[in-house]
Design a protein around this motif. Sequence first.
Motif, PDB file in Angstrom:
ATOM      1  N   LEU A  54       1.541   7.138   1.106  1.00 43.87           N
ATOM      2  CA  LEU A  54       1.686   6.071   2.087  1.00 43.87           C
ATOM      3  C   LEU A  54       3.098   6.130   2.651  1.00 43.87           C
ATOM      4  O   LEU A  54       4.089   6.138   1.895  1.00 43.87           O
ATOM      5  CB  LEU A  54       1.453   4.706   1.435  1.00 43.87           C
ATOM      6  N   THR A  55       3.199   6.184   3.984  1.00 43.85           N
ATOM      7  CA  THR A  55       4.486   6.194   4.654  1.00 43.85           C
ATOM      8  C   THR A  55       4.453   5.169   5.781  1.00 43.85           C
ATOM      9  O   THR A  55       3.405   4.631   6.112  1.00 43.85           O
ATOM     10  CB  THR A  55       4.799   7.585   5.244  1.00 43.85           C
ATOM     11  N   GLU A  56       5.602   4.923   6.368  1.00 42.84           N
ATOM     12  CA  GLU A  56       5.645   4.003   7.503  1.00 42.84           C
ATOM     13  C   GLU A  56       4.974   4.651   8.704  1.00 42.84           C
ATOM     14  O   GLU A  56       5.139   5.835   8.948  1.00 42.84           O
ATOM     15  CB  GLU A  56       7.100   3.635   7.832  1.00 42.84           C
ATOM     16  N   LYS A  57       4.215   3.849   9.452  1.00 38.11           N
ATOM     17  CA  LYS A  57       3.559   4.365  10.646  1.00 38.11           C
ATOM     18  C   LYS A  57       4.600   4.720  11.700  1.00 38.11           C
ATOM     19  O   LYS A  57       5.585   4.022  11.878  1.00 38.11           O
ATOM     20  CB  LYS A  57       2.584   3.329  11.216  1.00 38.11           C
ATOM     21  N   GLU A  58       4.340   5.834  12.380  1.00 37.73           N
ATOM     22  CA  GLU A  58       5.229   6.225  13.462  1.00 37.73           C
ATOM     23  C   GLU A  58       5.002   5.329  14.662  1.00 37.73           C
ATOM     24  O   GLU A  58       3.858   5.027  15.019  1.00 37.73           O
ATOM     25  CB  GLU A  58       4.968   7.688  13.856  1.00 37.73           C
ATOM     26  N   GLU A  59       6.078   4.888  15.266  1.00 41.54           N
ATOM     27  CA  GLU A  59       5.961   4.029  16.433  1.00 41.54           C
ATOM     28  C   GLU A  59       5.553   4.861  17.645  1.00 41.54           C
ATOM     29  O   GLU A  59       6.137   5.902  17.921  1.00 41.54           O
ATOM     30  CB  GLU A  59       7.297   3.316  16.716  1.00 41.54           C
ATOM     31  N   ASN A  94       0.209  19.420   2.965  1.00 36.70           N
ATOM     32  CA  ASN A  94       0.786  18.428   3.890  1.00 36.70           C
ATOM     33  C   ASN A  94       2.097  17.820   3.413  1.00 36.70           C
ATOM     34  O   ASN A  94       2.505  16.767   3.935  1.00 36.70           O
ATOM     35  CB  ASN A  94      -0.223  17.307   4.189  1.00 36.70           C
ATOM     36  N   LEU A  95       2.764  18.462   2.476  1.00 42.58           N
ATOM     37  CA  LEU A  95       4.047  17.912   2.031  1.00 42.58           C
ATOM     38  C   LEU A  95       5.072  17.903   3.164  1.00 42.58           C
ATOM     39  O   LEU A  95       5.983  17.068   3.179  1.00 42.58           O
ATOM     40  CB  LEU A  95       4.589  18.712   0.844  1.00 42.58           C
ATOM     41  N   HIS A  96       4.922  18.817   4.118  1.00 42.04           N
ATOM     42  CA  HIS A  96       5.863  18.876   5.244  1.00 42.04           C
ATOM     43  C   HIS A  96       5.768  17.639   6.129  1.00 42.04           C
ATOM     44  O   HIS A  96       6.670  17.365   6.927  1.00 42.04           O
ATOM     45  CB  HIS A  96       5.605  20.131   6.081  1.00 42.04           C
ATOM     46  N   LYS A  97       4.689  16.866   5.993  1.00 38.86           N
ATOM     47  CA  LYS A  97       4.506  15.655   6.796  1.00 38.86           C
ATOM     48  C   LYS A  97       5.173  14.425   6.173  1.00 38.86           C
ATOM     49  O   LYS A  97       5.211  13.355   6.795  1.00 38.86           O
ATOM     50  CB  LYS A  97       3.018  15.370   6.990  1.00 38.86           C
ATOM     51  N   LEU A  98       5.673  14.583   4.967  1.00 40.08           N
ATOM     52  CA  LEU A  98       6.226  13.426   4.252  1.00 40.08           C
ATOM     53  C   LEU A  98       7.713  13.249   4.516  1.00 40.08           C
ATOM     54  O   LEU A  98       8.461  14.223   4.631  1.00 40.08           O
ATOM     55  CB  LEU A  98       6.029  13.598   2.745  1.00 40.08           C
ATOM     56  N   PRO A  99       8.176  12.004   4.562  1.00 39.96           N
ATOM     57  CA  PRO A  99       9.623  11.752   4.517  1.00 39.96           C
ATOM     58  C   PRO A  99      10.087  12.028   3.085  1.00 39.96           C
ATOM     59  O   PRO A  99       9.271  12.336   2.204  1.00 39.96           O
ATOM     60  CB  PRO A  99       9.723  10.271   4.870  1.00 39.96           C
ATOM     61  N   VAL A 100      11.365  11.908   2.855  1.00 40.43           N
ATOM     62  CA  VAL A 100      11.873  12.161   1.495  1.00 40.43           C
ATOM     63  C   VAL A 100      11.221  11.220   0.493  1.00 40.43           C
ATOM     64  O   VAL A 100      10.817  11.635  -0.597  1.00 40.43           O
ATOM     65  CB  VAL A 100      13.409  12.033   1.466  1.00 40.43           C
ATOM     66  N   PHE A 101      11.073   9.954   0.863  1.00 34.35           N
ATOM     67  CA  PHE A 101      10.480   8.978  -0.049  1.00 34.35           C
ATOM     68  C   PHE A 101       9.191   8.414   0.544  1.00 34.35           C
ATOM     69  O   PHE A 101       9.107   8.120   1.737  1.00 34.35           O
ATOM     70  CB  PHE A 101      11.457   7.848  -0.344  1.00 34.35           C
ATOM     71  N   MET A 129      -1.475  -1.493   2.756  1.00 31.19           N
ATOM     72  CA  MET A 129      -2.392  -0.448   3.191  1.00 31.19           C
ATOM     73  C   MET A 129      -2.590  -0.470   4.704  1.00 31.19           C
ATOM     74  O   MET A 129      -2.658   0.575   5.357  1.00 31.19           O
ATOM     75  CB  MET A 129      -3.738  -0.605   2.484  1.00 31.19           C
ATOM     76  N   GLU A 130      -2.668  -1.661   5.274  1.00 26.13           N
ATOM     77  CA  GLU A 130      -2.877  -1.781   6.713  1.00 26.13           C
ATOM     78  C   GLU A 130      -1.642  -1.352   7.501  1.00 26.13           C
ATOM     79  O   GLU A 130      -1.754  -0.842   8.621  1.00 26.13           O
ATOM     80  CB  GLU A 130      -3.247  -3.226   7.066  1.00 26.13           C
ATOM     81  N   ALA A 131      -0.471  -1.540   6.918  1.00 26.09           N
ATOM     82  CA  ALA A 131       0.773  -1.209   7.616  1.00 26.09           C
ATOM     83  C   ALA A 131       1.165   0.255   7.466  1.00 26.09           C
ATOM     84  O   ALA A 131       1.992   0.762   8.228  1.00 26.09           O
ATOM     85  CB  ALA A 131       1.905  -2.095   7.097  1.00 26.09           C
ATOM     86  N   ALA A 132       0.581   0.944   6.504  1.00 31.23           N
ATOM     87  CA  ALA A 132       1.019   2.300   6.181  1.00 31.23           C
ATOM     88  C   ALA A 132       0.243   3.387   6.921  1.00 31.23           C
ATOM     89  O   ALA A 132      -0.915   3.203   7.304  1.00 31.23           O
ATOM     90  CB  ALA A 132       0.876   2.530   4.676  1.00 31.23           C
ATOM     91  N   GLN A 133       0.920   4.490   7.112  1.00 32.79           N
ATOM     92  CA  GLN A 133       0.253   5.716   7.537  1.00 32.79           C
ATOM     93  C   GLN A 133      -0.169   6.439   6.263  1.00 32.79           C
ATOM     94  O   GLN A 133       0.617   6.566   5.321  1.00 32.79           O
ATOM     95  CB  GLN A 133       1.204   6.593   8.346  1.00 32.79           C
ATOM     96  N   ILE A 134      -1.414   6.894   6.208  1.00 28.20           N
ATOM     97  CA  ILE A 134      -1.912   7.561   5.012  1.00 28.20           C
ATOM     98  C   ILE A 134      -1.972   9.069   5.260  1.00 28.20           C
ATOM     99  O   ILE A 134      -2.610   9.524   6.208  1.00 28.20           O
ATOM    100  CB  ILE A 134      -3.304   7.035   4.625  1.00 28.20           C
ATOM    101  N   ILE A 135      -1.307   9.833   4.406  1.00 26.36           N
ATOM    102  CA  ILE A 135      -1.293  11.284   4.515  1.00 26.36           C
ATOM    103  C   ILE A 135      -2.013  11.881   3.313  1.00 26.36           C
ATOM    104  O   ILE A 135      -1.663  11.599   2.161  1.00 26.36           O
ATOM    105  CB  ILE A 135       0.147  11.815   4.585  1.00 26.36           C
ATOM    106  N   ASP A 136      -3.039  12.662   3.588  1.00 24.11           N
ATOM    107  CA  ASP A 136      -3.840  13.287   2.533  1.00 24.11           C
ATOM    108  C   ASP A 136      -3.116  14.538   2.034  1.00 24.11           C
ATOM    109  O   ASP A 136      -2.790  15.435   2.819  1.00 24.11           O
ATOM    110  CB  ASP A 136      -5.216  13.661   3.104  1.00 24.11           C
TER     111      ASP A 136
END
Length: 241
Positions: free
Chosen positions: A233-238, A203-210, A13-20
């Motif tokens: 939950l996705t990887e945080k953008e650097e 916000n589906l356009h904000k998601l990667p494929v997985f 949870m701390e490492a992920a970017q959270i998209i609603d």
Amino acid sequence: MDGKIISLMQQAMEAAQIIDLSYTLEPGMPVWPTHARFGAVVYESYDDGEVSMHRQLSFGEHTGTHLDAPKHFFKEGRSIAEVDVKSVIGRGVRIDADFLRPCEAYTLEMLKEFETRNGEIRAGDIVLFHFGWEERYGLGKDAKEFLKDWPGLGGDAAQYLLDKKAACAGTDALALDPFGSESYPCHNILLGAGIPILENLTNLHKLPVFSYVIGLANKVKDGSGSPIRVIALTEKEEKGV
């Protein structure tokens, strides 16, 4: 629960970017014309000298971002309270289908082409179709274009998801079946097999494929569906240096 599991979950949870992926429940939000509208009545308010605020909320089971239970189309189907709580917890697969014309269906051939490019859909996946329909979302009269002509998933593709043992299928439109469908193949195929359907995602356009998707619907006895809060939950953008 084992301390190791808790630690792993906390780290994730701390490492992920959270998209609603859920819309805010509010007056004027679009619903199917025959369904109850959202409303709120203030019963207590600090503005009136009370020590706290309290409102009565009124809305239909299929208001805003919501989960359809099998009972929505099948009298003896499972209610939303009986749907497996893990149905909207797992790997999310975002499929872009915003190239479709109004009322057009996403076909099995298109779905197989997606798998060729990105990898196979697996058992337990939450498959999310991005039709670009959230661009038409609005409140009140501004929702006019959102409420008609949306594309959807074809029956052959829905059957394929069933055969693949997907856990759930979702859309950013008002329904997974294309607008104007009279046979409702997606609802009949998926709900008929006990697979719930997510509708009105954003916000589906904000998601990667997985991604990793988590959604919990309200536990309503005999409910045909329920509003649901869904996150990915996705990887945080650097950030750039």
